[in-house]
Motif scaffolding. Structure first.
Motif, PDB file in Angstrom:
ATOM      1  N   SER A  78     -19.958  37.512  22.291  1.00  0.00           N
ATOM      2  CA  SER A  78     -20.263  38.087  23.604  1.00  0.00           C
ATOM      3  C   SER A  78     -19.541  37.352  24.726  1.00  0.00           C
ATOM      4  O   SER A  78     -19.125  37.963  25.715  1.00  0.00           O
ATOM      5  N   GLY A  79     -19.399  36.042  24.582  1.00  0.00           N
ATOM      6  CA  GLY A  79     -18.747  35.257  25.627  1.00  0.00           C
ATOM      7  C   GLY A  79     -17.323  35.687  25.903  1.00  0.00           C
ATOM      8  O   GLY A  79     -16.859  35.649  27.050  1.00  0.00           O
ATOM      9  N   SER A  80     -16.607  36.121  24.875  1.00  0.00           N
ATOM     10  CA  SER A  80     -15.222  36.555  25.073  1.00  0.00           C
ATOM     11  C   SER A  80     -15.173  37.891  25.810  1.00  0.00           C
ATOM     12  O   SER A  80     -14.251  38.155  26.587  1.00  0.00           O
ATOM     13  N   ILE A  81     -16.167  38.739  25.580  1.00  0.00           N
ATOM     14  CA  ILE A  81     -16.242  40.016  26.301  1.00  0.00           C
ATOM     15  C   ILE A  81     -16.577  39.770  27.767  1.00  0.00           C
ATOM     16  O   ILE A  81     -15.986  40.374  28.671  1.00  0.00           O
ATOM     17  N   PHE A  82     -17.494  38.854  28.013  1.00  0.00           N
ATOM     18  CA  PHE A  82     -17.873  38.517  29.387  1.00  0.00           C
ATOM     19  C   PHE A  82     -16.662  38.036  30.190  1.00  0.00           C
ATOM     20  O   PHE A  82     -16.474  38.419  31.347  1.00  0.00           O
ATOM     21  N   LYS A  83     -15.807  37.223  29.569  1.00  0.00           N
ATOM     22  CA  LYS A  83     -14.642  36.695  30.288  1.00  0.00           C
ATOM     23  C   LYS A  83     -13.670  37.804  30.680  1.00  0.00           C
ATOM     24  O   LYS A  83     -13.099  37.784  31.773  1.00  0.00           O
ATOM     25  N   SER A  84     -13.489  38.781  29.797  1.00  0.00           N
ATOM     26  CA  SER A  84     -12.578  39.879  30.118  1.00  0.00           C
ATOM     27  C   SER A  84     -13.153  40.792  31.196  1.00  0.00           C
ATOM     28  O   SER A  84     -12.417  41.289  32.063  1.00  0.00           O
ATOM     29  N   PRO A 189       2.416  40.529  20.706  1.00  0.00           N
ATOM     30  CA  PRO A 189       2.734  41.328  21.906  1.00  0.00           C
ATOM     31  C   PRO A 189       3.907  42.279  21.705  1.00  0.00           C
ATOM     32  O   PRO A 189       3.880  43.418  22.159  1.00  0.00           O
ATOM     33  N   ASP A 190       4.940  41.791  21.018  1.00  0.00           N
ATOM     34  CA  ASP A 190       6.144  42.589  20.807  1.00  0.00           C
ATOM     35  C   ASP A 190       6.360  42.753  19.305  1.00  0.00           C
ATOM     36  O   ASP A 190       6.810  41.833  18.630  1.00  0.00           O
ATOM     37  N   GLN A 195       7.361  37.173  15.569  1.00  0.00           N
ATOM     38  CA  GLN A 195       7.128  35.736  15.526  1.00  0.00           C
ATOM     39  C   GLN A 195       7.270  35.090  16.902  1.00  0.00           C
ATOM     40  O   GLN A 195       7.317  33.870  17.023  1.00  0.00           O
ATOM     41  N   VAL A 196       7.314  35.930  17.947  1.00  0.00           N
ATOM     42  CA  VAL A 196       7.544  35.425  19.300  1.00  0.00           C
ATOM     43  C   VAL A 196       6.301  35.630  20.168  1.00  0.00           C
ATOM     44  O   VAL A 196       5.748  36.725  20.228  1.00  0.00           O
ATOM     45  N   SER A 197       5.872  34.548  20.836  1.00  0.00           N
ATOM     46  CA  SER A 197       4.788  34.592  21.833  1.00  0.00           C
ATOM     47  C   SER A 197       3.484  35.160  21.298  1.00  0.00           C
ATOM     48  O   SER A 197       2.775  35.897  22.000  1.00  0.00           O
ATOM     49  N   LEU A 198       3.142  34.834  20.069  1.00  0.00           N
ATOM     50  CA  LEU A 198       1.888  35.319  19.501  1.00  0.00           C
ATOM     51  C   LEU A 198       0.693  34.713  20.242  1.00  0.00           C
ATOM     52  O   LEU A 198       0.738  33.566  20.689  1.00  0.00           O
ATOM     53  N   VAL A 199      -0.357  35.498  20.384  1.00  0.00           N
ATOM     54  CA  VAL A 199      -1.608  35.013  20.972  1.00  0.00           C
ATOM     55  C   VAL A 199      -2.487  34.560  19.809  1.00  0.00           C
ATOM     56  O   VAL A 199      -3.078  35.378  19.100  1.00  0.00           O
ATOM     57  N   ASN A 200      -2.563  33.258  19.597  1.00  0.00           N
ATOM     58  CA  ASN A 200      -3.235  32.699  18.427  1.00  0.00           C
ATOM     59  C   ASN A 200      -4.700  32.388  18.725  1.00  0.00           C
ATOM     60  O   ASN A 200      -5.001  31.626  19.645  1.00  0.00           O
ATOM     61  N   ILE A 201      -5.595  32.959  17.935  1.00  0.00           N
ATOM     62  CA  ILE A 201      -7.026  32.756  18.133  1.00  0.00           C
ATOM     63  C   ILE A 201      -7.622  32.073  16.905  1.00  0.00           C
ATOM     64  O   ILE A 201      -7.601  32.633  15.800  1.00  0.00           O
ATOM     65  N   PRO A 202      -8.176  30.873  17.061  1.00  0.00           N
ATOM     66  CA  PRO A 202      -8.798  30.199  15.918  1.00  0.00           C
ATOM     67  C   PRO A 202     -10.149  30.817  15.564  1.00  0.00           C
ATOM     68  O   PRO A 202     -10.853  31.341  16.428  1.00  0.00           O
ATOM     69  N   ASN A 228      -4.821  40.192  25.031  1.00  0.00           N
ATOM     70  CA  ASN A 228      -4.089  40.188  26.295  1.00  0.00           C
ATOM     71  C   ASN A 228      -4.990  40.845  27.338  1.00  0.00           C
ATOM     72  O   ASN A 228      -5.134  42.071  27.364  1.00  0.00           O
ATOM     73  N   THR A 229      -5.605  40.034  28.193  1.00  0.00           N
ATOM     74  CA  THR A 229      -6.595  40.558  29.137  1.00  0.00           C
ATOM     75  C   THR A 229      -5.993  41.575  30.089  1.00  0.00           C
ATOM     76  O   THR A 229      -6.661  42.529  30.503  1.00  0.00           O
TER      77      THR A 229
END
Length: 246
Positions: A78-84, A189-190, A195-202, A228-229
């Motif tokens: 839920s916290g990630s939804i709240f931030k967006s 993103p592209d 392999q470029v500019s990946l948005v990495n989420i642990p 990507n917000t």
């Protein structure tokens, strides 16, 4: 030689504590990862953590998918939804528009399109994914997987190094890829340059096994819903914001 003796002495001390003093060590066994219920039921039991997530699932019309189909779900807390939503409201204020106070004000198709990026057909645990190294993509790139939305996402496991430190914090030894392993979900993103500019989420918690698949929970501190917000904001505004209901 001095460092070697220090390491040997430390190892002996640890073993002495574990074997000779039950006060400091207790075998608790292996914790059960399986859950006797479906993914939605598991999340309902953890409602304070998944309250908004559950609402979004229902608004997106994906409740049957999450509860009945055999899937792997990388659940955004839920916290990630709240931030967006907070970022969206900043944009709405700047443009002189009414802000969002209810998740139902976002169009269902927006929720469905974005949430589907977190869902994959089939049940996959951490051990089923290939190695990934963010500093050496060519050698260990992870792998592309097609999400429920049809968008390709990268999933892989980071093999951390095993490091031994001195009492001064100096590195005494390092063994590459021999440390703990952590699962990552990445937004590309592209797609022409995967392999470029990946948005990495642990992944904060992996391998929860309800009856209809596998649940991995994303780290809420390092993730905004939608990856990507700006894309989330653009889709929400373009689709139109519903008026608030009483």
């Amino acid at each position: 030689m001095k460092n070697y003796k220090r390491m040997l002495f430390s190892l002996i001390c640890v073993l002495s504590v574990l074997t000779g003093c039950k006060k400091y060590y207790m075998e608790t066994g292996v914790h059960e990862a399986k859950y006797n219920g479906n993914i939605m039921q598991y999340m309902e039991e953890k409602k304070p953590f998944f309250d908004s997530t559950l609402t979004v699932i229902k608004l997106a019309g994906l409740a049957d998918v999450i509860s009945k189909e055999n899937i792997t779900f990388f659940a955004p807390p839920s916290g990630s939804i709240f931030k967006s939503i907070r970022r969206l409201n900043i944009e709405l204020r700047v443009t002189g528009k009414d802000t969002v106070s209810q998740l139902s004000q976002i169009k269902p198709e927006v929720w469905k399109n974005i949430l589907s990026q977190y869902i994959f057909k089939g049940a996959n645990r951490l051990k089923d994914y290939p190695q990934r190294d963010t500093l050496s993509y060519l050698a260990f790139p992870g792998q592309g997987y097609t999400s429920y939305s049809g968008r390709i996402m990268n999933v892989g496991v980071i093999f951390n190094d095993a490091v031994v430190l001195s009492d001064k914090g100096e590195v005494l030894s390092r063994v590459a890829y021999a440390g703990y392993r952590q699962l990552y979900l990445a937004y590309i993103p592209d797609l022409s340059n995967p392999q470029v500019s990946l948005v990495n989420i642990p992944i904060a918690t992996s391998d929860i096994q309800p009856t209809n698949g596998v649940l991995h929970v994303l780290n809420k501190f390092k993730h905004n819903f939608g990856f990507n917000t700006n894309v989330f904001i653009e889709q929400a505004i373009s689709a139109g914001i519903n008026p608030r209901t009483p």
